[in-house]
Design an enzyme around this catalytic site. Structure first.
Site, PDB file in Angstrom:
ATOM      1  N   PHE A  51      -6.861  -0.323   4.692  1.00  0.00           N
ATOM      2  CA  PHE A  51      -5.607  -0.634   3.986  1.00  0.00           C
ATOM      3  C   PHE A  51      -5.030   0.563   3.219  1.00  0.00           C
ATOM      4  O   PHE A  51      -3.827   0.792   3.262  1.00  0.00           O
ATOM      5  CB  PHE A  51      -5.786  -1.824   3.047  1.00  0.00           C
ATOM      6  CG  PHE A  51      -6.182  -3.118   3.724  1.00  0.00           C
ATOM      7  CD1 PHE A  51      -6.341  -3.206   5.100  1.00  0.00           C
ATOM      8  CD2 PHE A  51      -6.394  -4.272   2.986  1.00  0.00           C
ATOM      9  CE1 PHE A  51      -6.713  -4.390   5.717  1.00  0.00           C
ATOM     10  CE2 PHE A  51      -6.762  -5.467   3.591  1.00  0.00           C
ATOM     11  CZ  PHE A  51      -6.928  -5.522   4.964  1.00  0.00           C
TER      12      PHE A  51
ATOM     13  N   GLU B 129       0.809  -1.222   0.000  1.00  0.00           N
ATOM     14  CA  GLU B 129       0.000   0.000   0.000  1.00  0.00           C
ATOM     15  C   GLU B 129       0.841   1.271   0.000  1.00  0.00           C
ATOM     16  O   GLU B 129       0.425   2.303  -0.535  1.00  0.00           O
ATOM     17  CB  GLU B 129      -0.958  -0.001   1.205  1.00  0.00           C
ATOM     18  CG  GLU B 129      -2.071  -1.033   1.120  1.00  0.00           C
ATOM     19  CD  GLU B 129      -1.619  -2.447   1.466  1.00  0.00           C
ATOM     20  OE1 GLU B 129      -0.491  -2.618   1.994  1.00  0.00           O
ATOM     21  OE2 GLU B 129      -2.381  -3.403   1.218  1.00  0.00           O
TER      22      GLU B 129
END
Lengths: 270, 307
Positions: free
Chosen positions: B74, B49
């Site tokens: 996330f 991420e």
């Protein structure tokens, strides 16, 4: 190469003076990359001080943003910013902050926290490819920057995307904030690692102008891979008492030593 | 809601070659049409991420619109520093889209709840924070997001959300939408929990309590006028959100009340308590456990009104 040496010498003396005035750190990080920065701005980067936002300029991101003063010196020497800005580095209401900032003409991207440069550069390389542009993206990293997981995330992805317009230069002085890299996070043979991750890699002496220029003007090393240049350098190169020392990471040169240090740097360059 | 988001994004991308999608290996069953239609503008960086956000920023810095997309927390928390330093500081045209705000992923557990995101995202300079409540708002918010030049946080629902607005809406960033008029108190909600709020308002109506119901879809910038008007004309405000009590919609509304020297007769924040939610159950059930089902909301409103 005389010009490169001149620029690098000024980067060193500026960095010593700026950090002394500011009583700020990272002089060792600035001096280790000085020769590479000089070659980049003198020989490699297609940039124009009269038009710093020229769309087709090459992009350069200093991911080791704490060494900003070295780049500020190069930008002043090349005419991107007034020389007098250097004198007020780190000062109240000055123009130049300690970590590199895009608010300064000629600076592509702000960093300061490590691990940010390569992911953003990877996005810029994708955008250049999408725009069918020949512009190139260069990133300068450091030992500490190579500790960051996000750097390795980008290393994986840039190889996956075959971004041959992307070049990572590692100022591999093997010293970081709290110790020699081998005692903190031993990156061991970085060339083998990066090759295993799908990059085309060349290892050079980061203080040899010919080797720096030869490597950086040969990118991409492989038309199907991103390029990495591992520049073996010496932390705080140019100040013998501090070379390859951990303390040079946070050190500045005190007033009583500064003239001797400057004199030594200038004499070495003769 | 995620389906309509992806549909609108795809439609817009057909006419806007600046739109890129940058994923971190999440989106199965939803993102394939974009991937197959625009392979040159679709990137899956793998489960990474931080890199997703950095890459998106680099793409956006070159004149494009980059959409990052993943579930729950996330694309916000793992890469918060990239959002702060890269996206917000450079005012980059990056759109951060989460699927499954709040406890949408109920039984998956704490790791998949997005319950602090509004507080964190709205603390970032340059960031717009948008929480659509139903498909109608989700469609309008997607257009608004793509029309807006700058960092944007889009907290999408998951699937099967019921309509809250009964007809066409006039959606403008930073302008709350009144779902229903009322005179005794204003219920301000953000997101799909609004359906419970609407049901609670129905229940209270039968007991003679008339509630104005307002969707505060944009939490930053907040609609000050709607808050001022609610206090002046309905006397009080109850906020309802599927988010930690700290820092979300309720806090944003309370800040305006203080800053504007308003004196509501009633004010209450209905939200998830300041706990790590570890109850096992689906979204509707978890809401009920924390007093955010229809009856729970109605009871808390009555208590706040002293009735």
């Amino acid at each position: 190469m005389e010009n490169c040496k001149k620029i690098a010498t000024r980067i060193r003396t500026d960095a010593v003076r700026m950090t002394n005035r500011a009583k700020s750190g990272h002089v060792g990080s600035m001096l280790s990359m000085a020769d590479i920065i000089a070659v980049l701005y003198e020989k490699i980067l297609k940039v124009d001080p009269k038009n710093p936002d020229m769309p087709e300029r090459d992009r350069f991101i200093l991911s080791k943003g704490h060494a900003a003063a070295g780049v500020y010196s190069a930008l002043a020497q090349k005419g991107f910013i007034p020389e007098e800005w250097l004198e007020r580095y780190y000062c109240d209401d000055g123009k130049l902050m300690g970590h590199i900032s895009h608010k300064v003409p000629g600076v592509e991207f702000s960093t300061g926290s490590l691990g940010h440069g390569l992911p953003v550069a990877t996005g810029m390389a994708i955008a250049a490819r999408y725009a069918k542009s020949d512009r190139r993206i260069f990133v300068m990293s450091s030992d500490g920057d190579m500790n960051e997981g996000s750097t390795w995330e980008a290393i994986l992805f840039a190889a996956q995307e075959h971004l041959s317009n992307l070049t990572l230069i590692i100022d591999y002085n093997q010293v970081q904030a709290l110790g020699h890299s081998e005692d903190v996070i031993d990156l061991r043979d970085l060339k083998v690692k990066l090759e295993a991750f799908g990059w085309a890699v060349r290892e050079i002496d980061g203080h040899n102008y010919e080797e720096i220029e030869s490597a950086l003007s040969s990118v991409p090393f492989d038309g199907n891979k991103p390029s990495a240049v591992i520049a073996n350098t010496i932390k705080c190169k140019g100040i013998p008492a501090l070379e390859d020392t951990v303390k040079s990471h946070y050190k500045f040169i005190p007033d009583e030593e500064i003239e001797a240090v400057i004199k030594h740097i200038e004499e070495e360059a003769k | 809601m995620r389906a309509v988001f992806n549909k609108v994004l795809l439609e817009r991308a057909k006419n806007d070659p600046r739109i890129h999608m940058v994923l971190a290996d999440i989106g199965y069953g939803e993102i394939e049409p974009f991937r197959d239609t625009f392979p040159e503008r679709y990137y899956n960086v793998g489960v990474a991420e931080q890199n997703m956000t950095g890459v998106a920023c680099g793409i956006a810095m070159e004149g494009n619109i980059a959409v990052t997309y993943s579930i729950a927390n996330f694309p916000t928390l793992r890469c918060l520093e990239q959002i702060r330093n890269d996206v917000c500081y450079h005012n980059a045209n990056v759109k951060i889209v989460i699927i499954g705000g709040g406890v949408s992923y109920g039984p998956l557990g704490m790791s998949h709840h997005s319950t602090e995101d509004i507080a964190i995202m709205r603390a970032l300079p340059n960031m717009v924070v948008c929480v659509p409540c139903d498909n109608n708002e989700a469609i309008a918010a997607t257009h608004a997001m793509l029309d807006y030049d700058g960092p944007f946080y889009y907290r999408c629902g998951y699937k099967g959300e019921k309509d809250i607005h009964s007809g066409p809406i006039d959606f403008k960033l930073g302008k709350a939408i009144t779902v229903r008029e009322g005179k005794d108190v204003t219920l301000m909600f953000a997101g799909p929990v609004g359906i419970n709020v609407l049901h609670a308002a129905d229940m209270l109506e039968k007991e003679g309590i008339s509630c104005r119901v307002v969707s505060m879809h944009t939490i930053k910038p907040i609609d000050k006028e709607a808050i001022i008007d609610a206090v002046k004309n309905t006397g009080g405000i109850i906020t309802i959100e599927e988010h930690n009590l700290s820092g979300g919609l309720g806090s944003a509304v309370a800040e305006v009340i203080c800053d504007e020297h308003l004196s509501p007769k009633a004010f209450k924040r209905i939200a998830l308590p300041d706990v790590n939610v570890s109850l096992i159950g689906h979204q509707a059930w978890i809401r009920e456990q924390y007093g955010m089902g229809d009856e729970g909301i109605a009871a808390q409103i009555k208590e706040a009104l002293g009735k």
